[in-house]
Design an enzyme around this catalytic site. Structure first.
Site, PDB file in Angstrom:
ATOM      1  N   ASP A   1     -34.521 -57.987  33.379  1.00 41.05           N
ATOM      2  CA  ASP A   1     -34.371 -56.547  33.116  1.00 41.05           C
ATOM      3  C   ASP A   1     -34.391 -56.273  31.628  1.00 41.05           C
ATOM      4  O   ASP A   1     -33.429 -56.540  30.926  1.00 41.05           O
ATOM      5  CB  ASP A   1     -33.062 -56.037  33.739  1.00 41.05           C
ATOM      6  CG  ASP A   1     -33.210 -55.796  35.217  1.00 41.05           C
ATOM      7  OD1 ASP A   1     -32.361 -56.265  35.991  1.00 41.05           O
ATOM      8  OD2 ASP A   1     -34.196 -55.139  35.608  1.00 41.05           O
TER       9      ASP A   1
ATOM     10  N   SER B   1     -31.555 -60.956  39.594  1.00 42.59           N
ATOM     11  CA  SER B   1     -31.698 -60.330  38.273  1.00 42.59           C
ATOM     12  C   SER B   1     -30.763 -61.002  37.290  1.00 42.59           C
ATOM     13  O   SER B   1     -29.542 -61.027  37.485  1.00 42.59           O
ATOM     14  CB  SER B   1     -31.349 -58.846  38.328  1.00 42.59           C
ATOM     15  OG  SER B   1     -31.170 -58.369  36.993  1.00 42.59           O
TER      16      SER B   1
ATOM     17  N   HIS C   1     -35.836 -62.184  38.063  1.00 41.39           N
ATOM     18  CA  HIS C   1     -36.043 -60.803  37.625  1.00 41.39           C
ATOM     19  C   HIS C   1     -35.397 -60.615  36.264  1.00 41.39           C
ATOM     20  O   HIS C   1     -34.194 -60.844  36.092  1.00 41.39           O
ATOM     21  CB  HIS C   1     -35.433 -59.840  38.653  1.00 41.39           C
ATOM     22  CG  HIS C   1     -35.709 -58.397  38.408  1.00 41.39           C
ATOM     23  ND1 HIS C   1     -36.882 -57.786  38.808  1.00 41.39           N
ATOM     24  CD2 HIS C   1     -34.975 -57.457  37.793  1.00 41.39           C
ATOM     25  CE1 HIS C   1     -36.829 -56.506  38.454  1.00 41.39           C
ATOM     26  NE2 HIS C   1     -35.695 -56.280  37.844  1.00 41.39           N
TER      27      HIS C   1
ATOM     28  N   ASP D   1     -34.746 -52.533  43.732  1.00 36.68           N
ATOM     29  CA  ASP D   1     -33.911 -52.997  42.633  1.00 36.68           C
ATOM     30  C   ASP D   1     -32.717 -52.072  42.403  1.00 36.68           C
ATOM     31  O   ASP D   1     -32.891 -50.914  42.051  1.00 36.68           O
ATOM     32  CB  ASP D   1     -34.786 -53.040  41.365  1.00 36.68           C
ATOM     33  CG  ASP D   1     -34.056 -53.541  40.148  1.00 36.68           C
ATOM     34  OD1 ASP D   1     -34.697 -53.643  39.093  1.00 36.68           O
ATOM     35  OD2 ASP D   1     -32.853 -53.837  40.243  1.00 36.68           O
ATOM     36  N   GLY D   2     -31.542 -52.666  42.684  1.00 40.11           N
ATOM     37  CA  GLY D   2     -30.331 -51.893  42.369  1.00 40.11           C
ATOM     38  C   GLY D   2     -29.424 -51.752  43.570  1.00 40.11           C
ATOM     39  O   GLY D   2     -29.793 -51.079  44.529  1.00 40.11           O
ATOM     40  N   GLY D   3     -28.276 -52.402  43.512  1.00 35.60           N
ATOM     41  CA  GLY D   3     -27.314 -52.286  44.604  1.00 35.60           C
ATOM     42  C   GLY D   3     -27.729 -53.012  45.867  1.00 35.60           C
ATOM     43  O   GLY D   3     -27.246 -52.717  46.968  1.00 35.60           O
TER      44      GLY D   3
ATOM     45  N   GLY E   1     -28.793 -58.641  41.496  1.00 36.40           N
ATOM     46  CA  GLY E   1     -28.087 -59.228  40.366  1.00 36.40           C
ATOM     47  C   GLY E   1     -26.651 -59.549  40.746  1.00 36.40           C
ATOM     48  O   GLY E   1     -26.290 -60.694  40.995  1.00 36.40           O
TER      49      GLY E   1
ATOM     50  N   MET F   1     -37.963 -51.560  31.235  1.00 41.75           N
ATOM     51  CA  MET F   1     -37.351 -50.232  31.211  1.00 41.75           C
ATOM     52  C   MET F   1     -37.385 -49.778  29.745  1.00 41.75           C
ATOM     53  O   MET F   1     -36.375 -49.757  29.034  1.00 41.75           O
ATOM     54  CB  MET F   1     -35.917 -50.303  31.755  1.00 41.75           C
ATOM     55  CG  MET F   1     -35.896 -50.543  33.253  1.00 41.75           C
ATOM     56  SD  MET F   1     -34.302 -51.095  33.881  1.00 41.75           S
ATOM     57  CE  MET F   1     -34.484 -52.876  33.631  1.00 41.75           C
TER      58      MET F   1
ATOM     59  N   MET G   1     -36.783 -48.213  42.498  1.00 42.72           N
ATOM     60  CA  MET G   1     -35.399 -48.267  42.009  1.00 42.72           C
ATOM     61  C   MET G   1     -34.472 -47.624  43.019  1.00 42.72           C
ATOM     62  O   MET G   1     -34.679 -46.469  43.422  1.00 42.72           O
ATOM     63  CB  MET G   1     -35.268 -47.557  40.666  1.00 42.72           C
ATOM     64  CG  MET G   1     -36.002 -48.220  39.507  1.00 42.72           C
ATOM     65  SD  MET G   1     -35.569 -49.945  39.285  1.00 42.72           S
ATOM     66  CE  MET G   1     -33.843 -49.814  38.837  1.00 42.72           C
TER      67      MET G   1
ATOM     68  N   MET H   1     -34.490 -53.725  28.582  1.00 37.86           N
ATOM     69  CA  MET H   1     -34.101 -52.334  28.308  1.00 37.86           C
ATOM     70  C   MET H   1     -34.124 -52.088  26.795  1.00 37.86           C
ATOM     71  O   MET H   1     -33.684 -52.942  26.022  1.00 37.86           O
ATOM     72  CB  MET H   1     -32.685 -52.083  28.842  1.00 37.86           C
ATOM     73  CG  MET H   1     -32.551 -52.362  30.328  1.00 37.86           C
ATOM     74  SD  MET H   1     -30.855 -52.079  30.878  1.00 37.86           S
ATOM     75  CE  MET H   1     -30.930 -52.800  32.511  1.00 37.86           C
TER      76      MET H   1
ATOM     77  N   GLY I   1     -30.758 -48.951  34.243  1.00 40.30           N
ATOM     78  CA  GLY I   1     -29.937 -49.065  33.034  1.00 40.30           C
ATOM     79  C   GLY I   1     -28.765 -50.000  33.178  1.00 40.30           C
ATOM     80  O   GLY I   1     -28.358 -50.646  32.208  1.00 40.30           O
ATOM     81  N   PHE I   2     -28.228 -50.096  34.386  1.00 40.33           N
ATOM     82  CA  PHE I   2     -27.039 -50.941  34.520  1.00 40.33           C
ATOM     83  C   PHE I   2     -27.012 -51.634  35.884  1.00 40.33           C
ATOM     84  O   PHE I   2     -27.438 -51.049  36.890  1.00 40.33           O
ATOM     85  CB  PHE I   2     -25.759 -50.089  34.366  1.00 40.33           C
ATOM     86  CG  PHE I   2     -25.649 -49.458  33.005  1.00 40.33           C
ATOM     87  CD1 PHE I   2     -26.199 -48.196  32.777  1.00 40.33           C
ATOM     88  CD2 PHE I   2     -25.055 -50.145  31.945  1.00 40.33           C
ATOM     89  CE1 PHE I   2     -26.134 -47.615  31.507  1.00 40.33           C
ATOM     90  CE2 PHE I   2     -24.992 -49.562  30.676  1.00 40.33           C
ATOM     91  CZ  PHE I   2     -25.533 -48.301  30.466  1.00 40.33           C
ATOM     92  N   GLY I   3     -26.502 -52.851  35.914  1.00 41.60           N
ATOM     93  CA  GLY I   3     -26.300 -53.513  37.197  1.00 41.60           C
ATOM     94  C   GLY I   3     -25.005 -53.034  37.825  1.00 41.60           C
ATOM     95  O   GLY I   3     -24.249 -52.260  37.222  1.00 41.60           O
ATOM     96  N   GLY I   4     -24.774 -53.456  39.057  1.00 42.59           N
ATOM     97  CA  GLY I   4     -23.510 -53.173  39.722  1.00 42.59           C
ATOM     98  C   GLY I   4     -23.319 -51.747  40.203  1.00 42.59           C
ATOM     99  O   GLY I   4     -22.207 -51.317  40.489  1.00 42.59           O
TER     100      GLY I   4
HETATM  101  C1  DX5 Z   1     -30.953 -51.522  36.666  1.00 39.85           C
HETATM  102  C2  DX5 Z   1     -31.204 -52.986  36.856  1.00 39.85           C
HETATM  103  C3  DX5 Z   1     -30.323 -53.455  37.988  1.00 39.85           C
HETATM  104  C4  DX5 Z   1     -30.357 -54.931  38.206  1.00 39.85           C
HETATM  105  C5  DX5 Z   1     -29.744 -55.312  39.540  1.00 39.85           C
HETATM  106  O1  DX5 Z   1     -31.646 -51.083  35.566  1.00 39.85           O
HETATM  107  O2  DX5 Z   1     -32.579 -53.198  37.141  1.00 39.85           O
HETATM  108  O3  DX5 Z   1     -30.730 -52.794  39.135  1.00 39.85           O
HETATM  109  O4  DX5 Z   1     -31.667 -55.341  38.204  1.00 39.85           O
HETATM  110  O5  DX5 Z   1     -28.555 -54.695  39.663  1.00 39.85           O
HETATM  111  P1  DX5 Z   1     -27.509 -55.118  40.800  1.00 39.85           P
HETATM  112  O6  DX5 Z   1     -26.415 -55.837  40.084  1.00 39.85           O
HETATM  113  O7  DX5 Z   1     -27.089 -53.827  41.414  1.00 39.85           O
HETATM  114  O8  DX5 Z   1     -28.213 -56.014  41.793  1.00 39.85           O
HETATM  115 ZN    ZN Z   2     -34.759 -54.460  37.308  1.00 38.87          ZN
END
Ligand code: DX5
Ligand code: ZN
Length: 221
Positions: free
Chosen positions: A37, A10, A35, A175-177, A197, A70, A141, A39, A146-149
């Protein structure tokens, strides 16, 4: 795994001051998809980029652009992202009742892209039942968009098998974590495409990290 294993870095976690180099770096490192993202500051409390950044990335990228909308009004912006080079275009089922979601999914496909729906961690997989026949991809998800990390929410791993029981035969992405400690469980649950990401862009050696993620997912699927 019924679909190819895909690692999709991402760009949310990339250095936007050097975006072209970041794209080349993860492509050289073995990324299967990129990917993006997107928003809008309404559907999620964050604001990233629009079609013109997608077009700039498309000029550099050689891998498919996996665009994650998103946003509250995907009907308004779908064509702009398709024109900008999106190869997969995913919007959220949580906004589906704001318009004709089936028509939009069919339009995305008619324009030659793959159509996807994403669902937040607290949205039951049942919400996708009306759309199963219209989808190439479901983006599960594993954090609140909304946010990475953020921290991976393992409860969502009940969704891939439920999607298969619902008759969905397409690709399942998460997607996410996603990282070395979480990708195995996702692969075991039936996910084939892994958005990452922080785990990729935060790694000292991105190629090694992508290879590690791929190996962990392959071993667990
Ligand atoms: C959330 C984003 C994140 C990003 C990846 O809206 O979609 O999930 O893609 O985030 P991490 O850094 O957790 O891989
Ligand atoms: Zn995403």
């Amino acid at each position: 795994m019924t679909h190819p294993l895909r690692i999709a870095p991402s760009l949310l976690a990339a250095d936007f001051g050097r975006l072209a180099d970041e794209v080349r770096s993860v492509e050289a490192g073995g990324a299967d998809w990129l990917h993006l993202d997107v928003m809008d500051g309404h559907f999620v409390p964050n604001l990233t980029f629009g079609p013109f950044v997608c077009a700039a990335i498309a000029k550099v990228a050689t891998r498919p652009l996996d665009v994650h909308l998103m946003i509250t009004d995907p009907w308004q912006y779908a064509d702009a992202f398709l024109d900008a080079g999106a190869n997969l275009l995913t919007f959220h089922v949580e906004v589906a009742e704001r318009g004709d979601a089936v028509a939009l999914l069919r339009h995305i496909r008619a324009r030659g892209a793959k159509a996807g729906l994403s669902l937040q961690p607290d949205t039951p997989v049942e919400a996708l039942r009306p759309f199963v026949g219209e989808l190439d991809l479901v983006l599960v998800m594993s954090v609140f968009a909304g946010f990475g990390g953020q921290k991976f929410l393992p409860d969502v791993l009940s969704k891939p098998p439920a999607l298969r029981r619902m008759g969905f035969a397409g690709e399942i992405s998460i997607d996410g974590g996603v990282g070395p400690r979480t990708i195995g469980a996702a692969a075991t649950a039936g996910v084939n495409a892994f958005v990452a990401g922080t785990a990729v862009f935060g790694a000292p050696d991105r190629a090694a990290r992508i290879a590690e993620l791929r190996a962990l997912a392959a071993a667990a699927s």
